[in-house]
Every structure is written in C-alpha cells, then in structure tokens.
Design an enzyme around this catalytic site. Structure first.
Site, mmCIF file in Angstrom:
data_model
loop_
_atom_site.group_PDB
_atom_site.id
_atom_site.type_symbol
_atom_site.label_atom_id
_atom_site.label_comp_id
_atom_site.label_asym_id
_atom_site.label_seq_id
_atom_site.Cartn_x
_atom_site.Cartn_y
_atom_site.Cartn_z
ATOM 1 C CB VAL A 1 7.522 6.385 14.019
ATOM 2 C CG1 VAL A 1 7.173 7.046 12.693
ATOM 3 C CG2 VAL A 1 8.836 5.614 13.901
ATOM 4 C CG ASP B 1 2.707 1.263 9.337
ATOM 5 O OD1 ASP B 1 2.400 2.173 10.123
ATOM 6 O OD2 ASP B 1 2.794 1.426 8.103
ATOM 7 C CE LYS C 1 -1.831 1.945 3.912
ATOM 8 N NZ LYS C 1 -1.582 3.391 3.817
ATOM 9 C CG ASN C 2 2.541 2.593 3.546
ATOM 10 O OD1 ASN C 2 1.356 2.912 3.383
ATOM 11 N ND2 ASN C 2 3.079 2.372 4.736
ATOM 12 C CG ASP D 1 -3.711 10.135 11.052
ATOM 13 O OD1 ASP D 1 -3.096 10.126 12.139
ATOM 14 O OD2 ASP D 1 -3.203 9.763 9.987
ATOM 15 N NE ARG E 1 -1.193 13.005 7.702
ATOM 16 C CZ ARG E 1 -0.074 13.505 7.245
ATOM 17 N NH1 ARG E 1 0.617 12.867 6.341
ATOM 18 N NH2 ARG E 1 0.371 14.660 7.707
HETATM 19 C C1 UD1 Z 1 4.452 6.614 6.085
HETATM 20 C C2 UD1 Z 1 3.489 5.456 5.958
HETATM 21 C C3 UD1 Z 1 3.015 4.998 7.316
HETATM 22 C C4 UD1 Z 1 4.209 4.668 8.190
HETATM 23 C C5 UD1 Z 1 5.163 5.856 8.226
HETATM 24 C C6 UD1 Z 1 6.452 5.563 8.996
HETATM 25 C C7 UD1 Z 1 2.372 5.878 3.856
HETATM 26 C C8 UD1 Z 1 1.082 6.151 3.159
HETATM 27 N N1 UD1 Z 1 2.326 5.878 5.198
HETATM 28 O O1 UD1 Z 1 3.740 7.704 6.673
HETATM 29 O O2 UD1 Z 1 2.208 3.821 7.136
HETATM 30 O O3 UD1 Z 1 3.724 4.431 9.497
HETATM 31 O O4 UD1 Z 1 5.537 6.225 6.895
HETATM 32 O O5 UD1 Z 1 7.065 4.434 8.515
HETATM 33 O O6 UD1 Z 1 3.396 5.617 3.247
HETATM 34 N N2 UD1 Z 1 7.010 14.444 10.297
HETATM 35 C C9 UD1 Z 1 7.180 15.775 10.595
HETATM 36 N N3 UD1 Z 1 7.337 16.657 9.556
HETATM 37 C C10 UD1 Z 1 7.314 16.286 8.252
HETATM 38 C C11 UD1 Z 1 7.129 14.924 7.958
HETATM 39 C C12 UD1 Z 1 6.973 14.018 9.007
HETATM 40 O O7 UD1 Z 1 7.193 16.171 11.751
HETATM 41 O O8 UD1 Z 1 7.475 17.144 7.356
HETATM 42 C C13 UD1 Z 1 6.847 13.486 11.409
HETATM 43 C C14 UD1 Z 1 5.445 12.904 11.468
HETATM 44 O O9 UD1 Z 1 4.573 13.742 12.207
HETATM 45 C C15 UD1 Z 1 5.689 11.571 12.142
HETATM 46 C C16 UD1 Z 1 7.088 11.171 11.658
HETATM 47 O O10 UD1 Z 1 7.688 12.372 11.172
HETATM 48 O O11 UD1 Z 1 5.730 11.717 13.538
HETATM 49 C C17 UD1 Z 1 7.086 10.105 10.581
HETATM 50 O O12 UD1 Z 1 6.406 10.573 9.459
HETATM 51 P P1 UD1 Z 1 6.694 10.011 7.991
HETATM 52 O O13 UD1 Z 1 7.893 9.151 8.011
HETATM 53 O O14 UD1 Z 1 6.654 11.173 7.046
HETATM 54 O O15 UD1 Z 1 5.439 9.086 7.751
HETATM 55 P P2 UD1 Z 1 4.337 9.176 6.629
HETATM 56 O O16 UD1 Z 1 4.978 9.399 5.297
HETATM 57 O O17 UD1 Z 1 3.249 10.106 7.089
#
Ligand code: UD1
Length: 427
Positions: A330, A308, A23-24, A119, A95
């Site tokens: 995370v 996850d 999915k991701n 979320d 998202r």
């Molecule tokens: C993706 C996955 C999700 C997985 C996560 C971590 C998808 C659709 N989702 O989510 O299933 O759990 O990776 O492996 O691929 N953050 C910031 N600022 C930013 C970006 C992120 O503070 O600009 C923080 C987020 O709030 C969070 C952490 O970094 O606490 C991880 O986020 P990120 O790695 O970006 O996860 P997603 O891409 O949202």
C-alpha cells in the site's frame, strides 16, 4: 520541551485495554457533517490530537465546534454560508484534511485545499480524487500549492472506476456524489469498515447510497442532507495494536469496545504466530505465546492485512522463532522505522517493498533511544521496547498522540513499566 516515552523491558502487558472510535473514521465523519446545515453530533470520539486539528479546520470554515474529549463527543454546528479553503498549516499537520474536499464540493461547488506534500510513509497521490471529481463535471487546477476545484452549477452524476481502491478517494467521491444531480456509480472502491461507517452516517443524513461494503457504490443524488447524531465505529487499528502488544511480549489482554470481526485476517495471522484468541461480541482476549513464531504478511486493501498494522508485524518477527517476509503493497516507502528497530538489535533486511526479518530471542534485544516518525511506527517501537532488555526511550511522542488516546496511561494500567517524561537535553 520535548517529551519522550520511557519503557523498561522486559515488561509484558497484562490487563484490559479500551478501544474508542476509529481515527480514520471520525475525521471523515467530522468533515462529512459539512454536508448539512445545523448541528450534528458524533459520539465515541477518541481523545487524540488529530480530532483537535479537524475541529480547528471546521472552525476556520465557519462552523461552531464543541469538542468534549472526556465525553468522547464532538458537536458541529454548520452554517448556511461556509468558507471553502483548507490552509497549508492544517493540511501539513494532518493529511486527512483533504477529506473536506468532497463535502465542500457538494455544499459550495468549489474548494481550495492545500496540497499535503509527502509524509513519513511515502508519497500519497491525489490523482483519483481529481479524476473522479472531473468525471462529475468539476474543473481542477493546482495554483500556489492549492488544489482548486469548482463546478459551476454543481456536480453531476457520473460513472467512475478507481484504478486502485483508495480509501481517501472513495470517501471524497462518495461524499461529493451525495447531492450531485442524477446517479453516480463508483467502481473498484475501497470497503474498509471506516468507509462503511461514513456511508452509514451519510445515509442517516438522508443520502441514498447502495453497495456499502462492496466494490461498487451507487449514489442517487438528493437535494439536501440533514444533521445527524452518529456513533463512530471502533478503531480496529488500535485494537490490533493492543493484540500485538500481547503477542510480542507473551502477555494477555482483554480488548474492550472493539469489533473483532473487522480484524479477522489479523487475528488469523496472530493465531499462526501462536496466540490464543477468544472473541466475544464487543471484546476479545489475546494470550501471547512464550515466544511467537515468525509470520509472513502482505498488506492489502480491506479485507486484506492493513498496512497500518505492518510495523507491528516487523516488531513481532524481530523476536520470533524463525524468519518472516513482510510485503508492503500500500505504501511502498513505509520502512523508515526499521532502522530504529535495528538500534534495538532487530535483524531486518529490506529489498524494495519486501522486508525479511530474522527473529532473535527477546532477551537479545537491548533498549536504546529511538525516534517515532509516524503514528504506527511509534507505537510499534514502544511495543518492541517492552520486549527488549533495559530502557528504551522513544522520542517523537507527538506522532503517537495523533492516533492513540492516552497510549502510555492505558499500557501502564495494564501492568507495563512505561511512562512519559521530559527528554533530558544537553547541559
Ligand atoms: C488511509 C488511512 C491510512 C491507511 C490507508 C490505507 C486515513 C486518515 N488514513 O489513508 O491510515 O494507511 O488509508 O488503508 O484514513 N493513491 C494514489 N492516488 C490517489 C489516492 C491514493 O496513488 O488518488 C495511492 C497512495 O499514494 C497510496 C495508496 O494509493 O500508495 C493508498 O492510499 P489511500 O487508500 O488513499 O490511503 P489514505 O486515504 O491516504
């Protein structure tokens, strides 16, 4: 009418379970096809609801999308003239809609993407998506709930160091940089297998990306990319889910279509819990112990233990011998589902981003109605219900459908007493 999943425990998993594309990865691969005019095809596409949401988003941007779930394939015909706006209804539903930001900036030099808000697993910042694009010459602002980005004359190469290896920010910045003028160097990037998969597809489209799978990406901008046919990497989180199903219930599964090398830390932890694991190329067999031993786990960016799969560790420790500490690094608010597990009799104590789980014998857990609040928590509740005595009814099935293809059918085929049915309302 609301549907629910009813599981009759105790019921161990015993049989073969399939794994399709991640999915991701697939959602971002679909978004990345926007980079090239013409028809791209993605294969090994899982039959999950989020793919239909991404298909709708691409259609609204002007693409002709044909999704053939039974063939696990999606074709996207990308027009010369693209729209550049992702609406709130779709971003709120999924998202990952934010992943059109990078491709739209590369193709249209502007994008308007509704802000997703919070979320069930916590607030998710976008500061690195924004700062990286700004470093590449974009102007960004927030207006009426939309993140608006523009770069008159296109993006330019830059060096940007992420403060944290964010999956989403790495993907958006990598795709945005593919056609930027000059060279972009992204430091401290995420290196999840899904990012490597997207980078590989971009390369097949003609992008010049070095350093995939490492912490630094160097991207030489090219004028344009070409359409592609690409096979999605296997879903390591679904594979991990099936492995935990065996570990928690003392079952045995053969997991097919997986890439076990993407789960090495997870499989090591499952061995510590008492599982026997036999890995072969493209599949692996997990034999759960009679009763698992509790494990300590800290979630971390890849190659660390994936957040996850954290809810499944809580479910495992709930029935394990001893106590285990789980540290969520995370998404610090990812504990909502533990209150649902406590309804089954699990003993969980939360302290900030730590959870201590004191195991009880599985026969001391008893089935109850519980609610799934996100994809992984929902699947973990079904697995906990498989270990508990009696009937567990999991509502919020739509969350599970977002990320798992035919979750109930596959488990039922592997011998689990589980079914979907319409929830009984008040009469
Ligand atoms: C993706 C996955 C999700 C997985 C996560 C971590 C998808 C659709 N989702 O989510 O299933 O759990 O990776 O492996 O691929 N953050 C910031 N600022 C930013 C970006 C992120 O503070 O600009 C923080 C987020 O709030 C969070 C952490 O970094 O606490 C991880 O986020 P990120 O790695 O970006 O996860 P997603 O891409 O949202």
């Amino acid at each position: 009418m609301e549907e629910m999943i009813e599981v009759q425990g105790p019921s161990a998993v015993a049989g073969a379970l399939p794994v399709y594309g991640a999915k991701n990865s697939v959602l971002k691969l679909m978004a990345a096809t926007l980079l090239a005019v013409g028809r791209s095809t993605i294969t090994n596409v899982p039959e999950i609801h989020d793919v239909t949401v991404m298909a709708e988003l691409l259609r609204r941007l002007g693409c002709d999308v044909s999704y053939r779930p039974a063939e696990h394939e999606v074709s996207i015909d990308v027009p010369e003239e693209l729209g550049h706006q992702a609406d709130y209804d779709l971003v709120r539903a999924m998202r990952a809609s934010i992943s059109v930001l990078g491709p739209l900036m590369a193709r249209c030099h502007r994008a308007e993407v509704a802000l997703p808000g919070g979320d069930a697993i916590g607030t998710r910042g976008l500061d690195m998506h924004r700062a990286g694009l700004e470093a590449m010459g974009a102007q960004l602002s927030i207006e009426r709930g939309f993140l608006r980005a523009s770069a008159d004359g296109g993006l330019g190469g830059a060096t940007y160091r992420l403060g944290y290896p964010s999956v989403g920010a790495t993907e958006n910045l990598m795709t945005a940089a593919t056609t930027a003028r000059g060279v972009t160097v992204l430091e401290n990037v995420a290196r999840e297998p899904e990012i490597v998969d997207i980078g590989r597809m971009l390369r097949e489209m003609g992008a010049r990306i070095e350093g995939l799978g490492t912490t630094t990406l160097t991207i030489h901008g090219v004028p344009r990319l070409s359409p592609v046919t690409h096979r999605t990497v296997a879903d390591r989180i679904v594979a991990g889910t099936w492995a935990f199903a065996a570990a928690v219930t003392g079952g045995r599964v053969e997991i097919q279509g997986a890439e076990p090398e993407h789960l090495s830390v997870v499989l090591d932890k499952l061995r510590c819990a008492g599982c026997e694991i036999d890995t072969r190329e493209g599949r692996f067999v997990v034999q759960g112990p009679e009763r698992p031993r509790a494990i300590n786990v800290s979630t971390l960016p890849y190659p660390g233990f994936p957040t996850d799969l954290q809810p499944f560790v809580v479910a495992l420790n709930a029935v394990a011998e001893g106590s285990g500490i789980i540290t969520e690094n995370v998404f610090e608010a990812r504990w909502g589902f533990t209150a649902e597990l406590e309804r089954l009799g699990a003993r969980v104590r939360l302290d900030g981003h730590h959870a201590r789980v004191d195991g009880v014998p599985a026969h001391e857990l008893s089935g109850a109605p519980v609610e799934a609040m996100d994809i992984r928590a929902g699947a973990a509740l079904v697995i906990a219900g498989m270990a508990a005595q009696g009937v567990t009814e999991v509502s919020g099935v739509e969350h599970i459908d977002r990320g798992y293809e035919h979750f109930v059918d596959h488990l039922a085929n592997a011998g689990v007493r589980v079914q979907r049915r319409i929830a009984r309302g008040w009469s």
